[in-house]
Motif scaffolding. Structure first.
Motif, PDB file in Angstrom:
ATOM      1  N   UNK A 127     -18.766  48.337 -16.125  1.00  0.00           N
ATOM      2  CA  UNK A 127     -17.743  48.800 -15.118  1.00  0.00           C
ATOM      3  C   UNK A 127     -17.973  47.871 -13.757  1.00  0.00           C
ATOM      4  N   UNK A 128     -16.780  47.524 -13.303  1.00  0.00           N
ATOM      5  CA  UNK A 128     -16.869  46.553 -12.090  1.00  0.00           C
ATOM      6  C   UNK A 128     -16.034  47.203 -10.837  1.00  0.00           C
ATOM      7  N   UNK A 129     -16.650  47.388  -9.894  1.00  0.00           N
ATOM      8  CA  UNK A 129     -15.544  47.896  -8.584  1.00  0.00           C
ATOM      9  C   UNK A 129     -14.864  46.857  -8.278  1.00  0.00           C
ATOM     10  N   UNK A 130     -13.516  47.118  -7.755  1.00  0.00           N
ATOM     11  CA  UNK A 130     -12.551  46.382  -7.353  1.00  0.00           C
ATOM     12  C   UNK A 130     -11.881  46.924  -6.086  1.00  0.00           C
ATOM     13  N   UNK A 131     -12.718  46.773  -4.956  1.00  0.00           N
ATOM     14  CA  UNK A 131     -12.433  47.304  -3.665  1.00  0.00           C
ATOM     15  C   UNK A 131     -11.281  46.799  -3.069  1.00  0.00           C
ATOM     16  N   UNK A 132     -10.778  45.769  -3.449  1.00  0.00           N
ATOM     17  CA  UNK A 132      -9.395  45.196  -3.067  1.00  0.00           C
ATOM     18  C   UNK A 132      -8.201  45.965  -3.611  1.00  0.00           C
ATOM     19  N   UNK A 133      -8.614  46.763  -4.578  1.00  0.00           N
ATOM     20  CA  UNK A 133      -7.225  47.681  -4.844  1.00  0.00           C
ATOM     21  C   UNK A 133      -7.359  49.126  -4.602  1.00  0.00           C
ATOM     22  N   UNK A 291      -3.166  49.623  -1.127  1.00  0.00           N
ATOM     23  CA  UNK A 291      -4.318  48.795  -1.184  1.00  0.00           C
ATOM     24  C   UNK A 291      -4.304  47.651  -0.075  1.00  0.00           C
ATOM     25  N   UNK A 292      -5.442  46.839   0.057  1.00  0.00           N
ATOM     26  CA  UNK A 292      -5.266  45.847   0.912  1.00  0.00           C
ATOM     27  C   UNK A 292      -5.500  44.348   0.317  1.00  0.00           C
ATOM     28  N   UNK A 293      -5.437  44.563  -0.952  1.00  0.00           N
ATOM     29  CA  UNK A 293      -5.581  43.167  -1.854  1.00  0.00           C
ATOM     30  C   UNK A 293      -6.605  42.268  -1.490  1.00  0.00           C
ATOM     31  N   UNK A 295      -7.071  41.121   1.340  1.00  0.00           N
ATOM     32  CA  UNK A 295      -6.449  40.445   2.789  1.00  0.00           C
ATOM     33  C   UNK A 295      -7.349  41.067   3.974  1.00  0.00           C
ATOM     34  N   UNK A 296      -8.092  40.299   4.692  1.00  0.00           N
ATOM     35  CA  UNK A 296      -8.883  40.928   5.831  1.00  0.00           C
ATOM     36  C   UNK A 296      -7.983  41.471   6.826  1.00  0.00           C
ATOM     37  N   UNK A 297      -6.728  40.790   7.305  1.00  0.00           N
ATOM     38  CA  UNK A 297      -5.674  41.266   8.193  1.00  0.00           C
ATOM     39  C   UNK A 297      -5.341  42.708   7.855  1.00  0.00           C
ATOM     40  N   UNK A 298      -5.067  42.672   6.509  1.00  0.00           N
ATOM     41  CA  UNK A 298      -4.460  44.007   5.881  1.00  0.00           C
ATOM     42  C   UNK A 298      -5.501  45.264   5.939  1.00  0.00           C
ATOM     43  N   UNK A 299      -6.641  44.826   5.715  1.00  0.00           N
ATOM     44  CA  UNK A 299      -7.846  45.655   5.808  1.00  0.00           C
ATOM     45  C   UNK A 299      -7.960  46.469   7.243  1.00  0.00           C
ATOM     46  N   UNK A 300      -8.120  45.625   8.182  1.00  0.00           N
ATOM     47  CA  UNK A 300      -8.456  45.884   9.464  1.00  0.00           C
ATOM     48  C   UNK A 300      -7.287  46.794   9.933  1.00  0.00           C
TER      49      UNK A 300
END
Length: 320
Positions: A127-133, A291-293, A295-300
């Protein structure tokens, strides 16, 4: 298993499944399953009361699925989930529907509890985490009210926008103002695309997204009647400047699929206004803003609205 291209003919089964399972994850939205077929070449198989979905990794054209979604029961009955998973693994193993050299079967974009089921059934799986999703979930009342000190900057952005543009109006999205949304999207695309890669994606990525948005607008009535598609459009002195498109994901969750604002309005609080105005009209307890994909700007931007939860997503590879 009878794999077929995901089409509008499957939307009722997909939405019934989402409602029965009280889904919170945007990738289990009926609207997303249908709209994103053109990007991920999605496939669907309906076997009895179970829905199976498969996708092409990175959106590449495929002769067979690259990755699989977790199977779901259309009635929300999870008692036979082990059998449903085993059926999918067996099909991928013996029917040629396995692009990984016969060495593994890959489940992608699945939730933590689904990951745990797979690891219990297949202890050798990885199992691998995918935080961008991970999906950002908010309480509707928080986005609509923006109450408290932590939302003071958002309130200030909205006040600034109304001070700068007093002739600002908001309309719920309808078939009649879909043309205004198309105009915004074309302007936004022109502002954000070039021959290279921007934070929003490559030019080809943005063209695919535009086509998906236009497909949603073209079939707005179908989506509205089957999945509660909604949204809003922001105007300044009659000029359309921002929009959002959403739908009912499940009984308690509204899924915001797209939100765009053009310059210079975006710099002056336009995104805060369209977000807030739409939230005021939402009837569900929660809003999923996807999700933020990575992308740093989206995450913020998403974190600045203080989500109540970010749904963890995982990829699980089962060796064969």
């Amino acid at each position: 298993m009878n794999w077929q291209k995901t089409t509008f003919s499957h939307i009722q089964a997909l939405h019934t499944c989402a409602l029965s399972n009280d889904f919170f994850a945007n990738n289990y939205s009926a609207v997303n399953s249908v709209l994103y077929e053109q990007k991920f070449h999605s496939l669907i198989a309906i076997e009895g009361d179970w829905i199976y979905e498969a996708y092409s990794a990175a959106g590449k054209t495929m002769d067979s699925p690259s990755v699989f979604g977790f199977p779901h029961n259309t009635k929300g009955d999870k008692r036979a989930v082990s059998d449903a998973v085993a059926k999918l693994v067996d099909n991928a193993t013996h029917s040629g529907n396995n692009p990984h050299g016969g060495k593994s079967i890959v489940f992608a974009n699945i939730l933590s509890e689904e990951k745990d089921i797979l690891l219990t059934l297949y202890p050798n799986a990885r199992a691998t985490a995918t935080p961008e999703s991970g999906d950002y979930l908010y309480r509707t009342e928080h986005l609509a009210g923006l109450a408290g000190k932590k939302y003071s900057r958002k309130r200030n952005h909205i006040h600034q926008f109304h001070n700068n543009y007093p002739a600002c109006t908001y309309e719920p999205l309808t078939k009649e103002n879909c043309a205004a949304v198309r105009n915004i999207e074309e302007s936004w695309l022109s502002e954000n695309s070039d021959t290279g890669k921007t934070e929003a994606g490559t030019h080809d990525d943005l063209l695919v997204e535009r086509n998906i948005i236009f497909c949603a607008l073209e079939h707005f009535d179908t989506f509205a009647n089957s999945c509660g598609m909604s949204g809003g459009v922001l105007f300044v002195s009659g000029q359309p400047v921002a929009f959002c498109i959403a739908s009912l994901l499940s009984t308690n969750v509204t899924n915001v699929h797209f939100e765009k604002c053009i310059s210079p309005f975006a710099r002056n609080g336009g995104y805060a206004v369209i977000n807030n105005e739409f939230a005021k009209n939402v009837k569900t307890e929660f809003i999923n803003r996807e999700e933020d994909l990575g992308i740093e700007g989206l995450r913020k931007a998403k974190l600045s609205y203080y989500p109540v939860q970010v749904l963890e997503k995982w990829t699980v590879s089962i060796p064969l």
